[in-house]
Design a protein around this motif. Sequence first.
Motif, short mmCIF file in Angstrom:
data_model
loop_
_atom_site.label_atom_id
_atom_site.label_comp_id
_atom_site.label_asym_id
_atom_site.label_seq_id
_atom_site.Cartn_x
_atom_site.Cartn_y
_atom_site.Cartn_z
N SER C 20 -0.06 9.40 7.02
CA SER C 20 -0.51 8.15 7.63
C SER C 20 0.04 6.96 6.88
O SER C 20 0.24 7.02 5.67
CB SER C 20 -2.04 8.07 7.58
OG SER C 20 -2.62 9.19 8.20
N HIS C 21 0.23 5.86 7.59
CA HIS C 21 0.68 4.63 6.91
C HIS C 21 -0.39 4.09 5.98
O HIS C 21 -0.10 3.35 5.06
CB HIS C 21 1.08 3.58 7.94
CG HIS C 21 2.42 3.85 8.57
ND1 HIS C 21 3.57 3.88 7.83
CD2 HIS C 21 2.79 4.12 9.85
CE1 HIS C 21 4.60 4.14 8.63
NE2 HIS C 21 4.15 4.30 9.85
N GLY C 22 -1.62 4.48 6.23
CA GLY C 22 -2.70 4.08 5.34
C GLY C 22 -3.89 4.99 5.55
O GLY C 22 -4.01 5.65 6.58
N GLN C 30 -5.64 3.18 0.60
CA GLN C 30 -4.30 3.43 0.08
C GLN C 30 -3.27 3.17 1.16
O GLN C 30 -3.37 3.72 2.25
CB GLN C 30 -4.21 4.89 -0.40
CG GLN C 30 -2.82 5.29 -0.86
CD GLN C 30 -2.44 4.66 -2.20
OE1 GLN C 30 -3.16 4.80 -3.17
NE2 GLN C 30 -1.29 3.96 -2.24
N VAL C 31 -2.32 2.32 0.86
CA VAL C 31 -1.20 2.06 1.77
C VAL C 31 -0.02 2.95 1.37
O VAL C 31 0.38 2.95 0.19
CB VAL C 31 -0.77 0.58 1.72
CG1 VAL C 31 0.41 0.34 2.67
CG2 VAL C 31 -1.94 -0.33 2.05
N ALA C 32 0.52 3.68 2.32
CA ALA C 32 1.69 4.53 2.07
C ALA C 32 2.92 3.67 1.77
O ALA C 32 2.94 2.46 2.05
CB ALA C 32 1.96 5.41 3.29
N GLY C 33 3.93 4.28 1.24
CA GLY C 33 5.18 3.58 0.95
C GLY C 33 5.76 2.95 2.21
O GLY C 33 6.04 3.66 3.18
N ARG C 82 3.12 -1.01 -6.09
CA ARG C 82 4.26 -0.31 -6.68
C ARG C 82 5.52 -0.71 -5.92
O ARG C 82 5.60 -0.53 -4.70
CB ARG C 82 4.06 1.21 -6.60
CG ARG C 82 2.90 1.67 -7.46
CD ARG C 82 2.76 3.18 -7.57
NE ARG C 82 1.61 3.46 -8.40
CZ ARG C 82 1.63 3.49 -9.73
NH1 ARG C 82 2.78 3.29 -10.37
NH2 ARG C 82 0.53 3.69 -10.42
N TYR C 84 9.55 -0.19 -5.58
CA TYR C 84 10.69 0.66 -5.87
C TYR C 84 11.95 -0.06 -5.41
O TYR C 84 12.09 -0.36 -4.22
CB TYR C 84 10.56 2.00 -5.12
CG TYR C 84 9.31 2.75 -5.49
CD1 TYR C 84 9.27 3.54 -6.64
CD2 TYR C 84 8.16 2.66 -4.71
CE1 TYR C 84 8.11 4.22 -7.00
CE2 TYR C 84 7.00 3.34 -5.06
CZ TYR C 84 6.99 4.11 -6.21
OH TYR C 84 5.84 4.78 -6.55
N GLU C 128 11.12 -0.29 -1.44
CA GLU C 128 9.95 0.38 -0.87
C GLU C 128 8.75 -0.09 -1.68
O GLU C 128 8.84 -0.28 -2.90
CB GLU C 128 10.12 1.90 -0.97
CG GLU C 128 8.92 2.67 -0.42
CD GLU C 128 9.19 4.15 -0.15
OE1 GLU C 128 10.34 4.59 -0.32
OE2 GLU C 128 8.24 4.86 0.22
N ASP C 130 4.32 0.37 -2.07
CA ASP C 130 3.01 0.86 -1.64
C ASP C 130 1.93 0.12 -2.41
O ASP C 130 2.22 -0.64 -3.34
CB ASP C 130 2.89 2.39 -1.76
CG ASP C 130 3.04 2.93 -3.16
OD1 ASP C 130 2.40 2.37 -4.09
OD2 ASP C 130 3.77 3.93 -3.35
N LEU C 132 -2.53 0.03 -3.53
CA LEU C 132 -3.89 0.57 -3.60
C LEU C 132 -4.88 -0.60 -3.58
O LEU C 132 -4.75 -1.53 -4.38
CB LEU C 132 -4.07 1.35 -4.91
CG LEU C 132 -5.48 1.88 -5.18
CD1 LEU C 132 -5.85 2.98 -4.21
CD2 LEU C 132 -5.59 2.38 -6.62
#
Lengths: 136, 136, 136
Positions: C20-22, C30-33, C82, C84, C128, C130, C132
Amino acid sequence: MTEKTAITPATHTAAPAKFSHGVRKGNILQVAGQVGFLPHVDGRPPTPAGPTLREQTLQTLENVRSVLEAGGAGWDDVMMIRVYLTDTAHFAEMNGIYNAYFEEQGLKEAPAARTTVYVGLPDGLLVEIDALAVLG
Amino acid sequence: MTEKTAITPATHTAAPAKFSHGVRKGNILQVAGQVGFLPHVDGRPPTPAGPTLREQTLQTLENVRSVLEAGGAGWDDVMMIRVYLTDTAHFAEMNGIYNAYFEEQGLKEAPAARTTVYVGLPDGLLVEIDALAVLG
Amino acid sequence: MTEKTAITPATHTAAPAKFSHGVRKGNILQVAGQVGFLPHVDGRPPTPAGPTLREQTLQTLENVRSVLEAGGAGWDDVMMIRVYLTDTAHFAEMNGIYNAYFEEQGLKEAPAARTTVYVGLPDGLLVEIDALAVLG
């Protein structure tokens, strides 16, 4: 005061330094970075399940699951999965393996958010995965 | 409504962008990625503790600890430590430094889960570490 | 039992695998990358906002924001970001874009802790991100 508990599945190879394969405190469980090492056998050094992305990804996911379960959790509790690959060319194949694994686990929905990035790993390892779970 | 508090130890160099060295909200404390910069001296640009993995790893761990303590936490509260190295050949040496550091801190048990991956870092930096703590 | 909820903003391209995207559970989100893909258009494959770091960073931050908002949160709730990147030479430029973005969002303070590391990403992608968040 909520206690922090180290999680060390009996099947796991010993961590290569002063850290735990998992830690739980209250409803939060963090799984350390897992790689595709086979279950520990006395006297044998850590041994990857095989040289292929498929073998290592499946074993890595099983190793994450072992830590979750030893900590009283399961895939349903996982909020975030971090996937570290060594080669962008592995992304599509890893996704196929990943999807099939979670279907076999009987999960209808995506279990978690995820970030995938491409890093260096020790020689022979193609994938590392860690996970954050919130229980309850 | 729980307040979110930025954590900025007085000894730290200013963050190079609009972020905090640490943030605490309720019982969760996140330490931003720390590197081996010496404590801030007015007029001096950020300066690594030295060129070696040992110097930088020890300073980085001290910088993480400063943020934890400025936020009312300590190593015992840490759930996850993320270690970023630039060279897989540094793994064994880093583990030795890491273990000795935590023994000196008087921690009998592994303080946390951990993931180590190998990435690029700005020129001259060999290690970066961040940490997630759950207090209480 | 607190329910875990997948967060899938309508504007997002479908995730390339079973994630999931989140995800939100209780007060943790939590948000996905996220990468710099433009909002989804039927029949069009995922398309970066452009080839430049500026275009991709701004779109990526907007994509993170979409997931936060679809989950009932905002930048003020974010504890950790985070980042990247693929090239250490992009750090200063990314910081400038990052700072300007959060000023435009009306945030006076640093929104969160942050870690930036340099990794490989799929061809054409330069960044990229993500995140929290802890709500409430």
